[in-house]
Motif scaffolding. Structure first.
Motif, PDB file in Angstrom:
ATOM      1  N   GLN A 150       0.805  -1.226   0.000  1.00 53.81           N
ATOM      2  CA  GLN A 150       0.000   0.000   0.000  1.00 53.81           C
ATOM      3  C   GLN A 150       0.838   1.277   0.000  1.00 53.81           C
ATOM      4  O   GLN A 150       0.339   2.366  -0.300  1.00 53.81           O
ATOM      5  CB  GLN A 150      -0.909   0.001   1.226  1.00 53.81           C
ATOM      6  N   TYR A 151       2.125   1.130   0.333  1.00 53.11           N
ATOM      7  CA  TYR A 151       3.011   2.289   0.350  1.00 53.11           C
ATOM      8  C   TYR A 151       3.805   2.432  -0.946  1.00 53.11           C
ATOM      9  O   TYR A 151       4.621   3.336  -1.080  1.00 53.11           O
ATOM     10  CB  TYR A 151       3.984   2.182   1.529  1.00 53.11           C
ATOM     11  N   GLY A 152       3.573   1.512  -1.877  1.00 56.50           N
ATOM     12  CA  GLY A 152       4.293   1.560  -3.134  1.00 56.50           C
ATOM     13  C   GLY A 152       5.637   0.861  -3.098  1.00 56.50           C
ATOM     14  O   GLY A 152       6.403   0.916  -4.072  1.00 56.50           O
ATOM     15  N   ASP A 153       5.925   0.167  -1.984  1.00 62.80           N
ATOM     16  CA  ASP A 153       7.182  -0.574  -1.873  1.00 62.80           C
ATOM     17  C   ASP A 153       7.052  -1.942  -2.526  1.00 62.80           C
ATOM     18  O   ASP A 153       5.986  -2.565  -2.480  1.00 62.80           O
ATOM     19  CB  ASP A 153       7.573  -0.752  -0.403  1.00 62.80           C
ATOM     20  N   THR A 154       8.128  -2.412  -3.120  1.00 66.57           N
ATOM     21  CA  THR A 154       8.140  -3.719  -3.774  1.00 66.57           C
ATOM     22  C   THR A 154       8.556  -4.800  -2.791  1.00 66.57           C
ATOM     23  O   THR A 154       9.624  -4.722  -2.182  1.00 66.57           O
ATOM     24  CB  THR A 154       9.102  -3.731  -4.975  1.00 66.57           C
ATOM     25  N   LEU A 155       7.695  -5.786  -2.629  1.00 69.23           N
ATOM     26  CA  LEU A 155       7.977  -6.935  -1.773  1.00 69.23           C
ATOM     27  C   LEU A 155       8.050  -8.185  -2.637  1.00 69.23           C
ATOM     28  O   LEU A 155       7.324  -8.304  -3.622  1.00 69.23           O
ATOM     29  CB  LEU A 155       6.888  -7.116  -0.715  1.00 69.23           C
ATOM     30  N   GLU A 156       8.908  -9.088  -2.247  1.00 69.03           N
ATOM     31  CA  GLU A 156       9.000 -10.361  -2.959  1.00 69.03           C
ATOM     32  C   GLU A 156       8.906 -11.504  -1.963  1.00 69.03           C
ATOM     33  O   GLU A 156       9.662 -11.547  -0.987  1.00 69.03           O
ATOM     34  CB  GLU A 156      10.309 -10.466  -3.745  1.00 69.03           C
ATOM     35  N   ILE A 157       7.970 -12.404  -2.216  1.00 72.08           N
ATOM     36  CA  ILE A 157       7.802 -13.578  -1.356  1.00 72.08           C
ATOM     37  C   ILE A 157       8.592 -14.728  -1.950  1.00 72.08           C
ATOM     38  O   ILE A 157       8.380 -15.122  -3.104  1.00 72.08           O
ATOM     39  CB  ILE A 157       6.320 -13.960  -1.234  1.00 72.08           C
ATOM     40  N   GLY A 158       9.513 -15.266  -1.162  1.00 73.10           N
ATOM     41  CA  GLY A 158      10.310 -16.416  -1.579  1.00 73.10           C
ATOM     42  C   GLY A 158       9.997 -17.604  -0.700  1.00 73.10           C
ATOM     43  O   GLY A 158       8.937 -17.677  -0.069  1.00 73.10           O
ATOM     44  N   ILE A 161      10.946 -16.543   3.123  1.00 74.57           N
ATOM     45  CA  ILE A 161      11.545 -15.220   3.292  1.00 74.57           C
ATOM     46  C   ILE A 161      10.752 -14.179   2.503  1.00 74.57           C
ATOM     47  O   ILE A 161      10.269 -14.453   1.407  1.00 74.57           O
ATOM     48  CB  ILE A 161      13.018 -15.209   2.824  1.00 74.57           C
ATOM     49  N   ILE A 162      10.622 -12.996   3.075  1.00 74.67           N
ATOM     50  CA  ILE A 162      10.017 -11.868   2.373  1.00 74.67           C
ATOM     51  C   ILE A 162      11.084 -10.792   2.194  1.00 74.67           C
ATOM     52  O   ILE A 162      11.726 -10.370   3.158  1.00 74.67           O
ATOM     53  CB  ILE A 162       8.816 -11.297   3.151  1.00 74.67           C
ATOM     54  N   TYR A 163      11.264 -10.386   0.940  1.00 81.28           N
ATOM     55  CA  TYR A 163      12.269  -9.371   0.617  1.00 81.28           C
ATOM     56  C   TYR A 163      11.580  -8.024   0.375  1.00 81.28           C
ATOM     57  O   TYR A 163      10.484  -7.965  -0.172  1.00 81.28           O
ATOM     58  CB  TYR A 163      13.036  -9.759  -0.645  1.00 81.28           C
ATOM     59  N   GLU A 164      12.252  -6.954   0.786  1.00 82.93           N
ATOM     60  CA  GLU A 164      11.798  -5.607   0.478  1.00 82.93           C
ATOM     61  C   GLU A 164      12.914  -4.893  -0.269  1.00 82.93           C
ATOM     62  O   GLU A 164      14.024  -4.741   0.248  1.00 82.93           O
ATOM     63  CB  GLU A 164      11.449  -4.836   1.748  1.00 82.93           C
ATOM     64  N   HIS A 165      12.602  -4.509  -1.513  1.00 82.57           N
ATOM     65  CA  HIS A 165      13.617  -3.896  -2.387  1.00 82.57           C
ATOM     66  C   HIS A 165      14.868  -4.778  -2.485  1.00 82.57           C
ATOM     67  O   HIS A 165      15.992  -4.274  -2.480  1.00 82.57           O
ATOM     68  CB  HIS A 165      13.981  -2.497  -1.890  1.00 82.57           C
ATOM     69  N   ASP A 192       5.522  -3.915   9.215  1.00 82.07           N
ATOM     70  CA  ASP A 192       4.159  -3.707   8.752  1.00 82.07           C
ATOM     71  C   ASP A 192       3.354  -5.003   8.627  1.00 82.07           C
ATOM     72  O   ASP A 192       2.142  -4.998   8.764  1.00 82.07           O
ATOM     73  CB  ASP A 192       4.172  -2.971   7.405  1.00 82.07           C
ATOM     74  N   LEU A 193       4.027  -6.100   8.342  1.00 79.16           N
ATOM     75  CA  LEU A 193       3.318  -7.377   8.183  1.00 79.16           C
ATOM     76  C   LEU A 193       3.627  -8.355   9.313  1.00 79.16           C
ATOM     77  O   LEU A 193       3.258  -9.524   9.227  1.00 79.16           O
ATOM     78  CB  LEU A 193       3.681  -8.020   6.837  1.00 79.16           C
ATOM     79  N   GLU A 194       4.283  -7.884  10.346  1.00 80.18           N
ATOM     80  CA  GLU A 194       4.591  -8.785  11.446  1.00 80.18           C
ATOM     81  C   GLU A 194       3.298  -9.215  12.133  1.00 80.18           C
ATOM     82  O   GLU A 194       2.404  -8.401  12.386  1.00 80.18           O
ATOM     83  CB  GLU A 194       5.511  -8.106  12.455  1.00 80.18           C
ATOM     84  N   GLY A 223     -10.358  -8.511  11.542  1.00 82.31           N
ATOM     85  CA  GLY A 223     -10.878  -7.324  10.885  1.00 82.31           C
ATOM     86  C   GLY A 223      -9.871  -6.584  10.031  1.00 82.31           C
ATOM     87  O   GLY A 223     -10.196  -6.090   8.950  1.00 82.31           O
ATOM     88  N   GLU A 224      -8.627  -6.467  10.487  1.00 79.95           N
ATOM     89  CA  GLU A 224      -7.620  -5.734   9.715  1.00 79.95           C
ATOM     90  C   GLU A 224      -7.177  -6.542   8.506  1.00 79.95           C
ATOM     91  O   GLU A 224      -7.018  -7.760   8.579  1.00 79.95           O
ATOM     92  CB  GLU A 224      -6.396  -5.441  10.588  1.00 79.95           C
ATOM     93  N   LYS A 225      -7.002  -5.868   7.392  1.00 81.85           N
ATOM     94  CA  LYS A 225      -6.490  -6.548   6.214  1.00 81.85           C
ATOM     95  C   LYS A 225      -5.557  -5.636   5.429  1.00 81.85           C
ATOM     96  O   LYS A 225      -5.639  -4.413   5.502  1.00 81.85           O
ATOM     97  CB  LYS A 225      -7.626  -7.030   5.309  1.00 81.85           C
ATOM     98  N   LYS A 226      -4.654  -6.267   4.691  1.00 80.65           N
ATOM     99  CA  LYS A 226      -3.704  -5.548   3.841  1.00 80.65           C
ATOM    100  C   LYS A 226      -3.680  -6.240   2.487  1.00 80.65           C
ATOM    101  O   LYS A 226      -3.901  -7.444   2.400  1.00 80.65           O
ATOM    102  CB  LYS A 226      -2.312  -5.542   4.465  1.00 80.65           C
ATOM    103  N   GLN A 227      -3.401  -5.466   1.460  1.00 83.56           N
ATOM    104  CA  GLN A 227      -3.368  -6.020   0.108  1.00 83.56           C
ATOM    105  C   GLN A 227      -2.010  -5.802  -0.545  1.00 83.56           C
ATOM    106  O   GLN A 227      -1.420  -4.726  -0.427  1.00 83.56           O
ATOM    107  CB  GLN A 227      -4.474  -5.398  -0.749  1.00 83.56           C
ATOM    108  N   LEU A 228      -1.560  -6.844  -1.219  1.00 83.44           N
ATOM    109  CA  LEU A 228      -0.357  -6.767  -2.037  1.00 83.44           C
ATOM    110  C   LEU A 228      -0.778  -6.947  -3.490  1.00 83.44           C
ATOM    111  O   LEU A 228      -1.486  -7.911  -3.814  1.00 83.44           O
ATOM    112  CB  LEU A 228       0.656  -7.843  -1.646  1.00 83.44           C
TER     113      LEU A 228
END
Length: 328
Positions: A150-158, A161-165, A192-194, A223-228
């Motif tokens: 949601q912040y425009g950051d690129t995440l990669e799920i491996g 492991i989750i990578y950011e940039h 943010d996703l912990e 109730g809380e949700k986030k979208q990638l």
């Protein structure tokens, strides 16, 4: 010195041992070996070849025994499916009349067809790992990839492991229940996703629902949700061309998404779409390069791609009331 009588005794012993060996290890028609393991999602069925060449398949799920029997027909690759006589056990495929054995491109598969000749299930006899590991591995392949948060950051799920940039920022652990993929994961290390989240794949990416788990291992959304959002430089459903979808995770998608998924397999081979909605969707994908003709596309499909298309089509044919859809 070996006498004639001793020779006869030795020969009888040899014949007896050979008979026992054959009963334990000989192949039935089409290579279904006694004691071989056949994977269906998170379950592993063990095959037992009977004296009449019928084959009993047995598995245990949540303490309950599952069993069914395949009996050969006049066609060398086709079986009739029925309940297993004897001890009381549940037959999860009671509505399936016909099973076809397929051995091709390194795969050994049992394909289950309903009364309308639609492919419904597949047992995989080529998997060597336990069903739980197979199920988790397939799930990971279906959520792996690059996304934008949601912040425009690129995440990669491996794998775990989750990578950011491009930098490893978090680890995740999939939570399974009796070997079944729940879609819930615990994430640590990325602020943010912990936490603990239920991950629901969608056409556009992944939706994370914050959940809590009770003492019995059951979870509920808080109730809380986030979208990638999926980064579309690669096919959203590219895994459908390499992963056999016998875990049936695809059944949780809306039918409109299943339509895209099914045609995405063809689109990877340059299939030229004709329906306006498909032309619009795939025309906006940077990886899509349509051919001038579709004449050879179907000949190029792998066995996995062909079967996945059949499985998805069968799911699309089901009534909405008979489906359990998680995608919103």
């Amino acid at each position: 010195m070996i006498t004639r009588m001793n020779k006869e005794v030795v020969m009888k012993v040899v014949v007896t041992l050979f008979t026992i060996y054959c009963s334990l290890f000989t192949l039935s028609a089409q290579g279904i070996r006694n004691g071989s393991k056949w994977n269906s999602g998170s379950l592993d069925y063990i095959a037992k070849v009977n004296a009449n060449k019928s084959i009993t398949f047995v598995a245990t799920a949540e303490g309950e025994e599952l069993a069914f029997r395949l009996t050969p027909t006049s066609k060398s690759d086709t079986y009739v499916l029925s309940d297993e006589p004897g001890p009381d056990a549940d037959n999860p495929y009671a509505s399936i009349p016909r099973v076809k054995y397929v051995e091709k491109q390194g795969w050994k598969l049992l394909c289950f067809y309903d009364k309308k000749d639609r492919l419904q299930y597949i047992l995989d006899g080529t998997q060597m790992a336990d069903g739980e590991k197979v199920a988790e591995g397939k799930w990971i392949q279906q959520i792996m990839g690059k996304y934008i948060d949601q912040y425009g950051d690129t995440l990669e799920i491996g794998h775990g492991i989750i990578y950011e940039h491009g930098v490893a920022r978090a680890e995740y652990q999939n939570i399974l229940f009796n070997g079944i993929v729940t879609g819930v994961m615990k994430i640590s290390g990325l602020t943010d996703l912990e936490g603990t989240w239920e991950v629901v794949p969608t056409l556009d990416g992944l939706t994370f629902y914050n959940v809590e788990i009770d003492e019995y291992g059951l979870f509920s959304r808080k109730g809380e949700k986030k979208q990638l959002m999926w980064v579309n430089t690669a096919p959203r459903f590219g895994y459908a061309s390499v992963v056999l979808l016998n875990d049936r995770q695809f059944s949780k998608f809306k039918k409109s998404t299943l339509r895209i998924m099914r045609n995405a397999i063809l689109a990877k081979h340059g299939y030229m779409m004709s329906s306006p909605d498909l032309v619009e969707y795939f025309g906006g994908q940077p990886w899509f390069s349509p051919r001038p003709s579709n004449d050879e596309v179907f000949d190029e499909l792998s066995l996995v791609e062909t079967l996945n298309i059949e499985l998805i089509k069968s799911e699309e044919a089901k009534a909405d009331k008979d489906r359990y859809v998680l995608e919103k």
